[in-house]
Write a protein that holds these residues in place. Structure first.
Motif, PDB file in Angstrom:
ATOM      1  N   ALA A  96       0.826  -1.213   0.000  1.00 34.37           N
ATOM      2  CA  ALA A  96       0.000   0.000   0.000  1.00 34.37           C
ATOM      3  C   ALA A  96       0.860   1.262   0.000  1.00 34.37           C
ATOM      4  N   SER A  97       1.968   1.237   0.726  1.00 35.71           N
ATOM      5  CA  SER A  97       2.804   2.427   0.828  1.00 35.71           C
ATOM      6  C   SER A  97       3.581   2.719  -0.454  1.00 35.71           C
ATOM      7  N   VAL A  98       3.859   1.709  -1.246  1.00 31.44           N
ATOM      8  CA  VAL A  98       4.668   1.902  -2.448  1.00 31.44           C
ATOM      9  C   VAL A  98       3.810   2.115  -3.701  1.00 31.44           C
ATOM     10  N   GLU A  99       2.533   1.982  -3.575  1.00 38.79           N
ATOM     11  CA  GLU A  99       1.637   2.070  -4.729  1.00 38.79           C
ATOM     12  C   GLU A  99       1.790   3.392  -5.493  1.00 38.79           C
ATOM     13  N   ALA A 100       1.881   4.487  -4.785  1.00 43.07           N
ATOM     14  CA  ALA A 100       2.016   5.793  -5.433  1.00 43.07           C
ATOM     15  C   ALA A 100       3.342   5.890  -6.188  1.00 43.07           C
ATOM     16  N   ASP A 101       4.406   5.347  -5.599  1.00 43.41           N
ATOM     17  CA  ASP A 101       5.708   5.393  -6.254  1.00 43.41           C
ATOM     18  C   ASP A 101       5.734   4.541  -7.521  1.00 43.41           C
ATOM     19  N   VAL A 102       5.016   3.422  -7.522  1.00 41.13           N
ATOM     20  CA  VAL A 102       4.929   2.594  -8.724  1.00 41.13           C
ATOM     21  C   VAL A 102       4.307   3.403  -9.860  1.00 41.13           C
ATOM     22  N   THR A 103       3.251   4.129  -9.554  1.00 39.33           N
ATOM     23  CA  THR A 103       2.603   4.964 -10.562  1.00 39.33           C
ATOM     24  C   THR A 103       3.541   6.063 -11.043  1.00 39.33           C
ATOM     25  N   LYS A 104       4.231   6.703 -10.102  1.00 43.57           N
ATOM     26  CA  LYS A 104       5.161   7.774 -10.473  1.00 43.57           C
ATOM     27  C   LYS A 104       6.262   7.254 -11.392  1.00 43.57           C
ATOM     28  N   PHE A 105       6.746   6.052 -11.114  1.00 44.41           N
ATOM     29  CA  PHE A 105       7.832   5.504 -11.921  1.00 44.41           C
ATOM     30  C   PHE A 105       7.351   5.086 -13.306  1.00 44.41           C
ATOM     31  N   TYR A 106       6.299   4.280 -13.354  1.00 45.79           N
ATOM     32  CA  TYR A 106       5.860   3.727 -14.632  1.00 45.79           C
ATOM     33  C   TYR A 106       5.138   4.745 -15.517  1.00 45.79           C
ATOM     34  N   GLU A 107       4.388   5.641 -14.924  1.00 42.03           N
ATOM     35  CA  GLU A 107       3.633   6.595 -15.730  1.00 42.03           C
ATOM     36  C   GLU A 107       4.335   7.938 -15.860  1.00 42.03           C
ATOM     37  N   GLY A 108       5.149   8.278 -14.866  1.00 38.21           N
ATOM     38  CA  GLY A 108       5.799   9.584 -14.901  1.00 38.21           C
ATOM     39  C   GLY A 108       7.281   9.537 -15.198  1.00 38.21           C
ATOM     40  N   GLY A 109       7.869   8.351 -15.165  1.00 35.08           N
ATOM     41  CA  GLY A 109       9.293   8.230 -15.437  1.00 35.08           C
ATOM     42  C   GLY A 109      10.182   8.770 -14.329  1.00 35.08           C
ATOM     43  N   ASN A 110       9.673   8.851 -13.128  1.00 36.01           N
ATOM     44  CA  ASN A 110      10.426   9.378 -11.995  1.00 36.01           C
ATOM     45  C   ASN A 110      11.419   8.319 -11.506  1.00 36.01           C
ATOM     46  N   ALA A 111      12.704   8.575 -11.726  1.00 31.01           N
ATOM     47  CA  ALA A 111      13.742   7.601 -11.377  1.00 31.01           C
ATOM     48  C   ALA A 111      13.857   7.396  -9.867  1.00 31.01           C
ATOM     49  N   ALA A 112      13.679   8.448  -9.092  1.00 36.93           N
ATOM     50  CA  ALA A 112      13.766   8.320  -7.636  1.00 36.93           C
ATOM     51  C   ALA A 112      12.653   7.414  -7.104  1.00 36.93           C
ATOM     52  N   ALA A 113      11.495   7.512  -7.716  1.00 40.81           N
ATOM     53  CA  ALA A 113      10.382   6.645  -7.321  1.00 40.81           C
ATOM     54  C   ALA A 113      10.721   5.195  -7.641  1.00 40.81           C
ATOM     55  N   GLY A 114      11.416   4.971  -8.750  1.00 39.54           N
ATOM     56  CA  GLY A 114      11.852   3.624  -9.110  1.00 39.54           C
ATOM     57  C   GLY A 114      12.783   3.037  -8.071  1.00 39.54           C
ATOM     58  N   THR A 115      13.666   3.863  -7.530  1.00 38.97           N
ATOM     59  CA  THR A 115      14.577   3.408  -6.473  1.00 38.97           C
ATOM     60  C   THR A 115      13.792   3.011  -5.235  1.00 38.97           C
ATOM     61  N   ARG A 116      12.796   3.796  -4.881  1.00 40.61           N
ATOM     62  CA  ARG A 116      11.967   3.468  -3.713  1.00 40.61           C
ATOM     63  C   ARG A 116      11.183   2.175  -3.944  1.00 40.61           C
ATOM     64  N   VAL A 117      10.722   1.970  -5.159  1.00 45.52           N
ATOM     65  CA  VAL A 117       9.991   0.744  -5.482  1.00 45.52           C
ATOM     66  C   VAL A 117      10.926  -0.459  -5.364  1.00 45.52           C
ATOM     67  N   ARG A 118      12.145  -0.325  -5.865  1.00 44.89           N
ATOM     68  CA  ARG A 118      13.112  -1.428  -5.766  1.00 44.89           C
ATOM     69  C   ARG A 118      13.394  -1.783  -4.308  1.00 44.89           C
TER      70      ARG A 118
END
Length: 59
Positions: A12-34
């Motif tokens: 639940a906490s990482v859901e927003a970051d997944v969206t930011k990474f896949y739809e927005g291309g936010n690399a920092a969000a990708g790091t948080r998802v990893r």
């Protein structure tokens, strides 16, 4: 069951970051998802070990 709840909380906490990474291309969000995926991997392994212990102690 407590660890399973933690798995749900991490997802639940990482859901927003997944969206930011896949739809927005936010690399920092990708790091948080990893990092969250690594945490999930650890939790899943702990749950597997608990289940195995519980099954074996019942025998």
């Amino acid at each position: 069951m407590d660890k399973f709840k933690k798995v749900q909380d991490v997802i639940a906490s990482v859901e927003a970051d997944v969206t930011k990474f896949y739809e927005g291309g936010n690399a920092a969000a990708g790091t948080r998802v990893r990092k969250a995926m690594q945490d999930l991997k650890v939790l899943a392994q702990e749950i597997r070990a608990e289940i195995t212990d519980k099954k074996n102690s019942a025998k």
